[in-house]
Structures are given as C-alpha cells and as structure tokens.
Design an enzyme around this catalytic site. Structure first.
Site, PDB file in Angstrom:
ATOM      1  NE  ARG A  58      17.950  47.941  47.442  1.00 11.61           N
ATOM      2  CZ  ARG A  58      17.318  49.124  47.471  1.00 11.61           C
ATOM      3  NH1 ARG A  58      17.991  50.233  47.653  1.00 11.61           N
ATOM      4  NH2 ARG A  58      16.014  49.172  47.299  1.00 11.61           N
ATOM      5  CE1 TYR A 111      39.397  36.786  41.623  1.00  5.36           C
ATOM      6  CE2 TYR A 111      37.748  38.347  40.894  1.00  5.36           C
ATOM      7  CZ  TYR A 111      38.102  37.070  41.244  1.00  5.36           C
ATOM      8  OH  TYR A 111      37.171  36.077  41.214  1.00  5.36           O
ATOM      9  CG  ASP A 184      42.267  42.727  46.211  1.00  9.64           C
ATOM     10  OD1 ASP A 184      42.333  42.026  47.247  1.00  9.64           O
ATOM     11  OD2 ASP A 184      41.537  42.447  45.247  1.00  9.64           O
ATOM     12  CE  LYS A 209      38.211  34.341  46.491  1.00  4.97           C
ATOM     13  NZ  LYS A 209      38.853  35.433  45.753  1.00  4.97           N
TER      14      LYS A 209
HETATM   15  C1  LIG Z   1      38.529  36.322  44.857  1.00 10.22           C
HETATM   16  C2  LIG Z   1      39.187  37.622  44.778  1.00 10.22           C
HETATM   17  C3  LIG Z   1      38.455  38.777  44.518  1.00 10.22           C
HETATM   18  C4  LIG Z   1      36.969  38.737  44.222  1.00 10.22           C
HETATM   19  O1  LIG Z   1      36.229  38.358  45.314  1.00 10.22           O
HETATM   20  P1  LIG Z   1      34.778  37.663  45.180  1.00 10.22           P
HETATM   21  O2  LIG Z   1      34.367  37.532  46.589  1.00 10.22           O
HETATM   22  O3  LIG Z   1      34.983  36.376  44.450  1.00 10.22           O
HETATM   23  O4  LIG Z   1      33.924  38.600  44.395  1.00 10.22           O
HETATM   24  C5  LIG Z   1      39.109  39.987  44.503  1.00 10.22           C
HETATM   25  N1  LIG Z   1      40.441  40.060  44.704  1.00 10.22           N
HETATM   26  C6  LIG Z   1      41.185  38.962  44.947  1.00 10.22           C
HETATM   27  C7  LIG Z   1      42.646  39.118  45.160  1.00 10.22           C
HETATM   28  C8  LIG Z   1      40.591  37.717  44.986  1.00 10.22           C
HETATM   29  O5  LIG Z   1      41.334  36.624  45.197  1.00 10.22           O
END
Ligand SMILES: *Cc1c(COP(=O)(O)O)cnc(C)c1O
Length: 395
Positions: A58, A111, A184, A209
C-alpha cells in the site's frame, strides 16, 4: 529510460519502466504479488507511512512503480502516482490539494464522479466552495475566480458532450491568480494530447480506458510535479488506501505498450464513423472534435495531435425514447455498455432526463448516444449502424 533519451513516443511506450529482471534474466519484469518486504536490521527508526522504499504494497508496489515511470514519461511529467481507478486518482488529487475554505472551479462537462465530488461531497462534508462553470469559454473561468480559488479542474474533450476547453488559456488564468490547473486527459490519452505541455499542473488519466486498452483492468494516474505528488502518495495512497493491485498494474503496463498503434486506429475509425453519421439524414447531430462542424474544431487542432480520440456523441432526428433503445437492440456487433477505450466498440443511450441535462447544449436534450469507437474494421461498424437504423425504420 527517460524522455530525455530522445526516443519517440512509441519507443517509450514499449521500453520505459521495463528492464531485464536481474534474478531470472526474463526480458519482461515479473509481477510481484507479495504485499510485504523484508525490513532492515533496525526497523524502529522507519516511518511506517513512507512511500519511499519497499515496505508494504500500500506504500508503493513494484509493478505500480514501473508503470509510474512509463506514464510520467508519456505525459512529459516529472512524477506520477498510479492508483486503483481513474476516480481514485481524481478524488486522491482533490483530497490531497484541498482544505476547508478553499474554492474550486470545475467544468460543467466532466466525468460523473467529479460532479458528485464537487457538487455534493467536498462542499457539504468538508466546507470546500465549488463553482460549476462552462469552461469552453475561458472568460467564464476568469469571472468565477475568487481570492481563495485553489484549483481549476477541466476535462477536455469532456464527457459526454465532447466539449473542448482551452488548456493553455485556462492554465494562464489559474497561474495569474495563484491557482492550480488539473486536466482529465482520459478521452484524448497522452498519444493525442499532453496537457502539461500547455501549462497544466496535473494530468489525470483513467488508465481503465485507452492506456490499458483492453477493457480488463482498472487504474488511474496523476502526473505532475513531485512536490505535489508526494502529498498525494502520503495522504491519498498510504492513508486513504486507494492503491492499485500489482496484477492490474502489470496488465496496464502490458496494454500500454500498444497505446500508439491502438490510438492511431481509434482516431481513424472514429473520424470515419463521425463523417459517416454526419452524412445520414436521420442523424440530428454528431459531436466529434475532429469534424469541421465541431464548434471548437480549431482549438481542438491546436491542442490535440495527431488525432481526436475514439469517442463521439450523436443524436437521432424525430426519434422517441423507445426508438433509441430499439436502435441499440438492433445492433449486432456494437455492444451496449459503458466504458471506452476498449478494443471493441461500445454504445450507451443517454436519455432525455440525464441529471446534468441542464448543463448540456440544446441538441443533446432529445436523448443521445455516446459511441466509444473500437478497433474493428470500420466498414463492419458502418454496416452495423446502417442495418440497425434500417431495421429500426430510420433509413
Ligand atoms: C472512466 C472515466 C473516469 C473514471 O475512471 P475509472 O477508472 O472508471 O474510475 C474519469 N474520467 C473520465 C473522462 C472517464 O472516462
């Protein structure tokens, strides 16, 4: 291997963070699943919350550290912290940076978890002031600045409207006012856009993603200066505990080696499908930053290159609620599922009553689809959409 090595993006996507394993000679670093490491002769002087050495997974796992080297390199950042999910990275960054009385400006298109964190949780639980702003116009950001503004958070392209925000201009506004900017970058991936190059202080990625790319592991990354990321590690990783599993870090390390190749195909397929959808009389709009019809295409060209990612949204003319669902059920290849950046193409029907509808442009109000274009032969994807529209009585 560091960016200063002068190697190109694809070379670094393959090599950075990987070394020959010293014990076995294996040319891929192994997965280290052990959660604890041997202590020194006198452990009593150690800081049990330290993230520096090998102590407890951790506090920082081996596979996590290899992946951090690669992602920092691909985003052009000094340091990187990898956590259990994209949302763990977002909330971990916000938790580490913000305290009671601080003010945050965040995009109206983000998101959903960011909306929850700032619109419902940080404000009511921790006394952080938050303002939701349409950041596609930097003037709105400048107008929302307060003396206590600590952080501006944007997402570009934004989910699900594909709105673009000007990273360079918003970074300038942030820094003039003593605030920090986080971006992001999930929809673009570092292959198409590197926000730190435009002055952002932090890039956040959901590695679930494009970076992993195969829809089989979750992870998130924060990239930026070590002085801040040390705080994220201490507070959000070690003490909140959102650590990534070694197996997921290993899977993402493997998936990310082909990020450049995959992104080329995502970019190409999404561009072709966006143009195809735009040519259909039954389609009311297509939102994709690569299209000249996108209201911010010029800005997208300035900060995204070589492409615009694999996600687009579109609407159907004169279609009622059930017609949208029938269209999706008539698709044979394209799957109805959330997420994006997978090898397979995914579609989601976002209805007329999405709770953030009031923040979307007018054309999204009749219900719309988010299409996460995958890596299939694009002619098969076009044909799947064509036959489903025909079967639904729309073509
Ligand atoms: C999917 C997504 C997230 C969150 O990511 P997780 O891995 O599902 O927690 C954050 N920002 C964007 C733009 C996303 O598409």
């Amino acid at each position: 291997m560091k960016k200063e090595s002068g190697y190109g993006f694809s070379t670094r996507a393959i090599h950075t963070g990987n070394e020959v394993d010293k014990e076995t000679g294996a040319i891929q670093r192994p997965i280290t699943l052990a959660n604890s490491f041997q202590l020194p002769y006198d452990p009593t002087t150690m800081n049990w919350s330290s993230a520096d050495g090998n102590l407890y997974t951790r506090n920082g796992g081996c596979n996590q550290k290899y992946l951090q080297q690669k992602i920092a390199d691909l985003e052009g950042g000094e340091d990187c912290v990898v956590l259990a999910s994209g949302v763990a990275a977002l909330s971990g960054l916000f938790f580490a940076l913000l305290k009671q009385g601080d003010h945050v400006i965040f995009s109206s298109v983000t998101y959903i978890a960011v909306y929850r964190l700032f619109h419902e949780l940080f404000n009511t639980k921790f006394g952080v002031e938050t303002t939701i702003v349409d950041t596609s116009d930097p003037a709105n950001v400048a107008a929302a600045i307060r003396p206590n503004t600590k952080l501006i958070h944007i997402e570009t392209p934004g989910n699900p409207t594909l709105q673009i925000s000007d990273i360079e201009e918003i970074a300038r506004i942030a820094h003039e006012n003593g605030a920090l900017l986080s971006v992001d970058n999930t929809f673009a991936s570092p292959y198409n856009q590197r926000p730190l190059e435009f002055g952002a202080d932090f890039t956040v990625e959901s590695m679930t993603k494009y970076i992993n790319g195969h829809g089989d592991a979750m992870g998130g990354a924060i990239i930026g200066k070590k002085e801040y990321l040390d705080i994220v590690r201490a507070q959000s990783q070690v003490n909140l505990g959102g650590v990534i599993s070694p197996f997921n870090a290993w899977l993402i390390m493997r998936g990310s080696a082909t990020l450049p190749l995959r992104m080329k195909q995502h970019n190409e397929n999404a561009m072709a499908l966006a143009a195809y959808l735009e040519s259909l009389p039954c389609v009311s709009f297509v939102a994709y930053p690569g299209l000249e019809s996108h209201p911010q295409h010029e800005l997208a060209r300035k900060q995204m290159s070589p492409g615009y990612g694999g996600v687009l949204s579109f609407g159907l003319k004169d279609a009622d609620h059930d017609t949208h669902n029938r269209f999706v059920s008539n698709l044979k290849l394209i799957l109805s599922a959330v997420s994006l950046g997978h090898d397979e193409t995914l579609i989601v029907f976002l209805g007329e009553d999405d709770e953030r509808q009031y923040l979307y442009p007018e054309q999204f109000s009749n219900g719309f689809f988010r299409l996460a274009v995958g890596l299939e032969d694009v002619e098969d994807l076009k044909e799947d959409i064509r036959q489903a529209l025909e079967k639904t009585g729309l073509l």
